[in-house]
Write a protein that holds these residues in place. Structure first.
Motif, PDB file in Angstrom:
ATOM      1  N   PRO A 181       0.848  -1.195   0.000  1.00  8.19           N
ATOM      2  CA  PRO A 181       0.000   0.000   0.000  1.00  8.19           C
ATOM      3  C   PRO A 181       0.887   1.250   0.000  1.00  8.19           C
ATOM      4  O   PRO A 181       1.956   1.249   0.622  1.00  8.19           O
ATOM      5  CB  PRO A 181      -0.788  -0.111   1.310  1.00  8.19           C
ATOM      6  N   PRO A 182       0.481   2.313  -0.693  1.00  7.00           N
ATOM      7  CA  PRO A 182       1.346   3.490  -0.774  1.00  7.00           C
ATOM      8  C   PRO A 182       1.497   4.176   0.578  1.00  7.00           C
ATOM      9  O   PRO A 182       0.509   4.267   1.323  1.00  7.00           O
ATOM     10  CB  PRO A 182       0.622   4.403  -1.761  1.00  7.00           C
ATOM     11  N   PRO A 183       2.693   4.661   0.900  1.00  6.24           N
ATOM     12  CA  PRO A 183       2.856   5.409   2.148  1.00  6.24           C
ATOM     13  C   PRO A 183       2.179   6.774   2.021  1.00  6.24           C
ATOM     14  O   PRO A 183       2.028   7.282   0.918  1.00  6.24           O
ATOM     15  CB  PRO A 183       4.387   5.562   2.267  1.00  6.24           C
ATOM     16  N   ASN A 184       1.786   7.367   3.121  1.00  8.44           N
ATOM     17  CA  ASN A 184       1.159   8.707   3.150  1.00  8.44           C
ATOM     18  C   ASN A 184      -0.019   8.834   2.195  1.00  8.44           C
ATOM     19  O   ASN A 184      -0.178   9.837   1.500  1.00  8.44           O
ATOM     20  CB  ASN A 184       2.175   9.807   2.793  1.00  8.44           C
ATOM     21  N   LEU A 185      -0.850   7.811   2.163  1.00 10.09           N
ATOM     22  CA  LEU A 185      -1.946   7.797   1.184  1.00 10.09           C
ATOM     23  C   LEU A 185      -2.848   9.025   1.320  1.00 10.09           C
ATOM     24  O   LEU A 185      -3.223   9.648   0.337  1.00 10.09           O
ATOM     25  CB  LEU A 185      -2.747   6.499   1.367  1.00 10.09           C
ATOM     26  N   ARG A 186      -3.164   9.390   2.576  1.00 11.30           N
ATOM     27  CA  ARG A 186      -4.078  10.516   2.789  1.00 11.30           C
ATOM     28  C   ARG A 186      -3.513  11.805   2.185  1.00 11.30           C
ATOM     29  O   ARG A 186      -4.200  12.536   1.453  1.00 11.30           O
ATOM     30  CB  ARG A 186      -4.321  10.695   4.291  1.00 11.30           C
ATOM     31  N   ALA A 187      -2.202  12.041   2.434  1.00  8.53           N
ATOM     32  CA  ALA A 187      -1.588  13.267   1.910  1.00  8.53           C
ATOM     33  C   ALA A 187      -1.535  13.216   0.384  1.00  8.53           C
ATOM     34  O   ALA A 187      -1.778  14.226  -0.297  1.00  8.53           O
ATOM     35  CB  ALA A 187      -0.184  13.423   2.490  1.00  8.53           C
ATOM     36  N   VAL A 188      -1.243  12.047  -0.163  1.00  6.24           N
ATOM     37  CA  VAL A 188      -1.174  11.912  -1.619  1.00  6.24           C
ATOM     38  C   VAL A 188      -2.544  12.189  -2.244  1.00  6.24           C
ATOM     39  O   VAL A 188      -2.672  12.912  -3.230  1.00  6.24           O
ATOM     40  CB  VAL A 188      -0.689  10.491  -2.008  1.00  6.24           C
ATOM     41  N   MET A 189      -3.594  11.625  -1.639  1.00  3.02           N
ATOM     42  CA  MET A 189      -4.939  11.830  -2.196  1.00  3.02           C
ATOM     43  C   MET A 189      -5.342  13.301  -2.083  1.00  3.02           C
ATOM     44  O   MET A 189      -5.973  13.848  -2.984  1.00  3.02           O
ATOM     45  CB  MET A 189      -5.957  10.929  -1.499  1.00  3.02           C
ATOM     46  N   ARG A 190      -4.970  13.920  -0.991  1.00  7.90           N
ATOM     47  CA  ARG A 190      -5.286  15.358  -0.838  1.00  7.90           C
ATOM     48  C   ARG A 190      -4.639  16.170  -1.956  1.00  7.90           C
ATOM     49  O   ARG A 190      -5.248  17.050  -2.541  1.00  7.90           O
ATOM     50  CB  ARG A 190      -4.772  15.875   0.513  1.00  7.90           C
ATOM     51  N   ARG A 191      -3.357  15.838  -2.250  1.00 13.50           N
ATOM     52  CA  ARG A 191      -2.657  16.558  -3.324  1.00 13.50           C
ATOM     53  C   ARG A 191      -3.365  16.356  -4.663  1.00 13.50           C
ATOM     54  O   ARG A 191      -3.506  17.279  -5.449  1.00 13.50           O
ATOM     55  CB  ARG A 191      -1.214  16.060  -3.435  1.00 13.50           C
TER      56      ARG A 191
END
Ligand SMILES: Cc1cc2nc3c(=O)[nH]c(=O)nc-3n(C[C@H](O)[C@H](O)[C@H](O)COP(=O)(O)OP(=O)(O)OC[C@H]3O[C@@H](n4cnc5c(N)ncnc54)[C@H](O)[C@@H]3O)c2cc1C
Length: 298
Positions: A181-191
């Motif tokens: 699973p990708p790390p920092n998924l929440r931050a990536v999706m926000r971007r």
């Protein structure tokens, strides 16, 4: 929807091909027309398909289950098949027991490990993820996607999004081509959301989820038979909500049309993903890095 001129050229050619070969009408929307419906400046235009729609996939799954139960099907959850023994009567073994059947249908998406090696070598498990924002309220949601359409770009690692019935933005993307699973998924999706809708900067993500899809080499689904009494449906490549319904006849014993349509698995080497089980993931990660670079640069 195109982000690059190259993508716009391909999409416009696709509209002509769909009309000429399949008599299927698609519209080209220029940037201004698109802006009337979608509050984003990211795209050069759009192919609009007025004959398509979107649905609630969990409710659809429950509806299918209800229809199956009404037709006499018995559903056994939490009973993973760990081995398929082929023969005049296929045996499906689980940790606690086994089922002996006249026919078996393999439709296990990306989780076929050990069940059918000839299918496994033809699919790549790829992770895809969805973020659901806090509710926007009807006014703000309606201003975001005015005609309530479902939207996708045409990058290799694409973004796809729509509104939910309770006025959230459901935003999918960030494919993971490794098995982690990708790390920092929440931050990536926000971007990613911000790149499309900078005006939603204040909006928190309330839910995040994801899963694996079974990508085939040509990204087209494939129905067939491994043996006269073992059918399969595979390779829906992340587009299976509608197209899996087409595989239903494969499960109908005695349906001669379906039996003809579901021929034996083609021994076409082009169907195999290169590298075998050990190397297919690293090779795909490399290939995807190249396609992402291409999407980013031209
Ligand atoms: C986050 C996400 C977003 C998506 N968005 C879209 C979208 O917008 N549009 C779209 O068309 N598609 C989308 N998809 C893809 C879509 O969900 C799939 O293409 C579709 O569900 C494939 O259907 P299937 O019947 O082949 O597999 P599934 O629906 O995955 O069903 C396979 C079933 O087999 C079971 N199974 C697997 N192995 C075993 C075993 N060994 N023993 C017993 N049971 C087993 C599983 O538990 C599962 O219930 C998305 C997928 C994900 C993960």
């Amino acid at each position: 929807m195109p982000i690059k001129p190259r993508q716009e050229r391909d999409l416009r050619a696709g509209i002509v091909e769909m009309a000429e070969r399949y008599d299927y009408p698609l519209q080209w929307w220029d940037r201004r027309r698109l802006r009337d419906e979608l509050a984003s400046d990211r795209y050069l235009g759009a192919v609009y398909d007025g004959a398509s729609g979107h649905l609630h996939p969990l409710e659809y799954a429950f509806g299918l289950a209800r229809a199956a139960l009404a037709a006499g099907v018995r559903i056994f959850e939490h009973s993973r098949v760990v081995e398929l023994v082929r023969g005049a009567k296929p045996r499906l073994r689980t940790a606690c027991g086994e089922v002996v059947a006249d026919f078996a249908v393999i439709a296990g998406n990306a989780w076929l490990r050990g069940i059918a090696p000839e299918l496994e070598s033809r699919i790549m498990p790829v992770g895809t993820y969805i973020a659901a924002t806090a509710p926007l309220g009807p006014g703000r949601a309606g201003a975001l996607i005015r005609n309530d359409m479902a939207v996708a770009d045409v990058n290799w690692a694409l973004d796809y999004f729509r509104l939910s019935r309770d006025h959230r933005l459901l935003f999918g993307g960030r494919a993971s081509y490794s098995s982690y699973p990708p790390p920092n998924l929440r931050a990536v999706m926000r971007r990613r959301i911000h790149a499309v809708f900078p005006q939603l900067d204040d909006l928190p993500i309330e839910y995040l989820w994801g899963g694996y899809v079974d990508i085939s080499r040509n990204r087209a689904p494939h129905w067939g038979r491994l043996a006269p009494n073992i059918y399969f449906a595979r390779g829906f490549s992340g587009h299976g909500v509608a197209s899996t319904g087409l595989g239903r006849p494969a499960a109908r014993r005695g349906d001669q049309g379906a039996v003809r349509a579901a021929g034996p698995v083609r021994e076409d080497p082009a169907c195999h993903l290169p590298g075998g089980r050990a190397l297919r993931t690293p090779l795909l990660v490399l290939a995807m890095a190249w396609y992402r670079l291409r999407d980013a640069l031209w």
